[in-house]
Design a protein around this motif. Structure first.
Motif, PDB file in Angstrom:
ATOM      1  N   ILE A 194       0.844  -1.243   0.108  1.00 19.69           N
ATOM      2  CA  ILE A 194       0.027  -0.159  -0.097  1.00 19.69           C
ATOM      3  C   ILE A 194       0.902   1.248  -0.063  1.00 19.69           C
ATOM      4  N   ASP A 195       0.479   2.362  -0.826  1.00 18.51           N
ATOM      5  CA  ASP A 195       0.960   3.675  -0.864  1.00 18.51           C
ATOM      6  C   ASP A 195       0.002   4.614  -0.894  1.00 18.51           C
ATOM      7  N   ASP A 196       0.346   6.043  -0.885  1.00 18.65           N
ATOM      8  CA  ASP A 196      -0.651   6.961  -1.383  1.00 18.65           C
ATOM      9  C   ASP A 196      -0.717   7.414  -2.715  1.00 18.65           C
ATOM     10  N   PHE A 197       0.727   7.162  -3.342  1.00 18.04           N
ATOM     11  CA  PHE A 197       0.811   7.773  -4.810  1.00 18.04           C
ATOM     12  C   PHE A 197       1.943   7.041  -5.242  1.00 18.04           C
ATOM     13  N   ILE A 198       1.761   6.494  -6.614  1.00 14.62           N
ATOM     14  CA  ILE A 198       2.566   5.845  -7.441  1.00 14.62           C
ATOM     15  C   ILE A 198       2.811   6.629  -8.762  1.00 14.62           C
ATOM     16  N   GLY A 199       3.989   6.876  -8.924  1.00 19.27           N
ATOM     17  CA  GLY A 199       4.326   7.733 -10.064  1.00 19.27           C
ATOM     18  C   GLY A 199       4.865   6.929 -11.215  1.00 19.27           C
ATOM     19  N   SER A 200       6.215   7.079 -11.418  1.00 13.19           N
ATOM     20  CA  SER A 200       6.727   6.235 -12.429  1.00 13.19           C
ATOM     21  C   SER A 200       6.699   4.659 -12.322  1.00 13.19           C
ATOM     22  N   GLY A 201       6.484   4.253 -10.890  1.00 10.71           N
ATOM     23  CA  GLY A 201       6.448   2.926 -10.760  1.00 10.71           C
ATOM     24  C   GLY A 201       7.602   2.274 -10.168  1.00 10.71           C
ATOM     25  N   GLN A 202       8.913   3.147 -10.337  1.00  8.43           N
ATOM     26  CA  GLN A 202      10.300   2.670  -9.824  1.00  8.43           C
ATOM     27  C   GLN A 202      10.386   2.210  -8.356  1.00  8.43           C
ATOM     28  N   THR A 203       9.562   2.814  -7.415  1.00  7.85           N
ATOM     29  CA  THR A 203       9.494   2.241  -5.996  1.00  7.85           C
ATOM     30  C   THR A 203       8.944   1.058  -5.903  1.00  7.85           C
ATOM     31  N   LEU A 249      -2.120  -1.440  -3.514  1.00  3.91           N
ATOM     32  CA  LEU A 249      -3.378  -0.659  -3.532  1.00  3.91           C
ATOM     33  C   LEU A 249      -2.775   0.826  -3.417  1.00  3.91           C
ATOM     34  N   THR A 250      -3.356   1.930  -4.082  1.00  2.00           N
ATOM     35  CA  THR A 250      -2.779   3.073  -3.864  1.00  2.00           C
ATOM     36  C   THR A 250      -3.945   4.384  -3.952  1.00  2.00           C
ATOM     37  N   LEU A 251      -3.892   5.224  -3.638  1.00  2.00           N
ATOM     38  CA  LEU A 251      -4.992   6.614  -3.669  1.00  2.00           C
ATOM     39  C   LEU A 251      -4.767   6.922  -5.105  1.00  2.00           C
ATOM     40  N   VAL A 252      -3.684   7.537  -5.370  1.00  2.00           N
ATOM     41  CA  VAL A 252      -3.526   8.053  -6.790  1.00  2.00           C
ATOM     42  C   VAL A 252      -2.245   7.468  -7.623  1.00  2.00           C
ATOM     43  N   ALA A 253      -2.416   7.220  -8.831  1.00  2.00           N
ATOM     44  CA  ALA A 253      -1.470   6.751  -9.681  1.00  2.00           C
ATOM     45  C   ALA A 253      -1.275   7.280 -10.819  1.00  2.00           C
ATOM     46  N   GLN A 254      -0.110   7.433 -11.448  1.00  2.00           N
ATOM     47  CA  GLN A 254       0.107   7.729 -12.878  1.00  2.00           C
ATOM     48  C   GLN A 254       0.074   6.493 -13.759  1.00  2.00           C
TER      49      GLN A 254
END
Length: 308
Positions: A158-167, A188-193
């Protein structure tokens, strides 16, 4: 709100109207409101072309403040539970774990804050969780213990945001042994790119469940020729503000238009970058707020202190 004639009435009114449409607070306690900071940032830009670009992009900006987190989290869980792939092994525990790479295990990150929300009363009432016990892990290293893996019916990262997906990919590399053992893994995340979601799916085959999935702020919104011109203008703005190297369009060129509890560096720097000699950013991510903790000592250091 501080009244300053830093930008023309035209832009002050446009920005005021934008804040009202998005239901963002205009007046706040403290010396500088987000609105004041935005006015200063617009005034710092070189010309009206740049100001028009930022205002246009901000129409599509998503600001998820802390008061919205639980609602977003519940909606993201709902998406997961409605998916036909939600098939945890019956009679076993469901583990919830922060989406952390190994290098961040000792750091306080947004994904660890999400764990607290997962302990809420609302999640305790979910039918989907009634047949099994929920186990919340502080870091992914917990599930390396065999006793936990034996009891695992599924794991939700779980995270709150996923950007590039690298993490996420770094975390999944660390937990590769779970995939090799055939464990059910969900993200599962709140917001994702959108780009990050696709990268994770392509590299691992694991699905991402998000309340909101966002496209690139410029490249996915305008036709090819117009997008190229706007990216060039944004790069000029980032250089003007002395954005960190390689961040002209956000980390990994994400072109994100998102602010969470902390603004992701995937977002265009004009919204968060603050360097000496420049104005305040509307959604800063500077390190003036830090968490301190007791540093763990190595076994050698502890033995040395005992001898001393």
């Amino acid at each position: 709100m501080i009244i300053k004639e830093v930008i023309s009435d035209k832009y002050a009114e446009q920005l005021y109207s934008l804040f009202e449409r998005k239901k963002w607070r205009i007046e706040e306690i403290g010396k500088y409101s987000v609105y004041d900071r935005f006015c200063e940032r617009l005034a710092e830009l070189e010309n009206d072309t740049q100001r028009d670009l930022i205002l246009d992009l901000t129409e599509n900006f998503l600001w998820v403040n802390s008061g919205m987190y639980e609602k977003y989290l519940i909606d993201a869980f709902y998406k997961l539970f409605q998916d036909e792939d939600w098939k945890p092994e019956k009679g076993k525990n469901i583990f919830i774990c922060p989406l952390l790479p190994e290098r961040d295990f000792e750091k306080k990150k947004s994904s660890t804050f999400m764990l607290y929300l997962c302990e809420s009363i609302l999640l305790r009432t979910y039918e989907e969780f009634q047949d099994g016990q929920i186990r919340i892990c502080e870091t992914p290293e917990v599930v390396k213990e065999q006793k936990y893996r034996d009891a695992m019916g599924a794991i939700i990262l779980i995270d709150d945001f996923i950007g590039s997906g690298q993490t996420a990919l770094e975390c999944l590399t660390y937990l590769k042994f779970l995939q090799e053992e055939g464990k059910k893994i969900y993200i599962l995340t709140l917001v994702a790119q959108k780009e990050g979601v696709e990268n994770i799916q392509k590299e691992t085959g694991i699905s991402v469940y998000a309340k909101v999935v966002r496209e690139k702020g410029i490249s996915d919104r305008y036709d090819k020729e117009e997008a190229e011109e706007k990216r060039k203008e944004m790069k000029k703005i980032s250089r003007l503000l002395q954005a960190p190297k390689g961040m002209d369009l956000g980390f990994e060129g994400s072109e994100s238009l998102v602010a969470m509890n902390k603004t992701p560096n995937n977002t265009f720097p004009v919204y968060w970058c603050e360097r000496k000699g420049h104005t305040h950013a509307p959604f800063p991510r500077k390190e003036n707020v830090k968490t301190i903790r007791v540093e763990k000592k190595t076994e050698g250091e502890e033995n040395s202190e005992r001898r001393g």
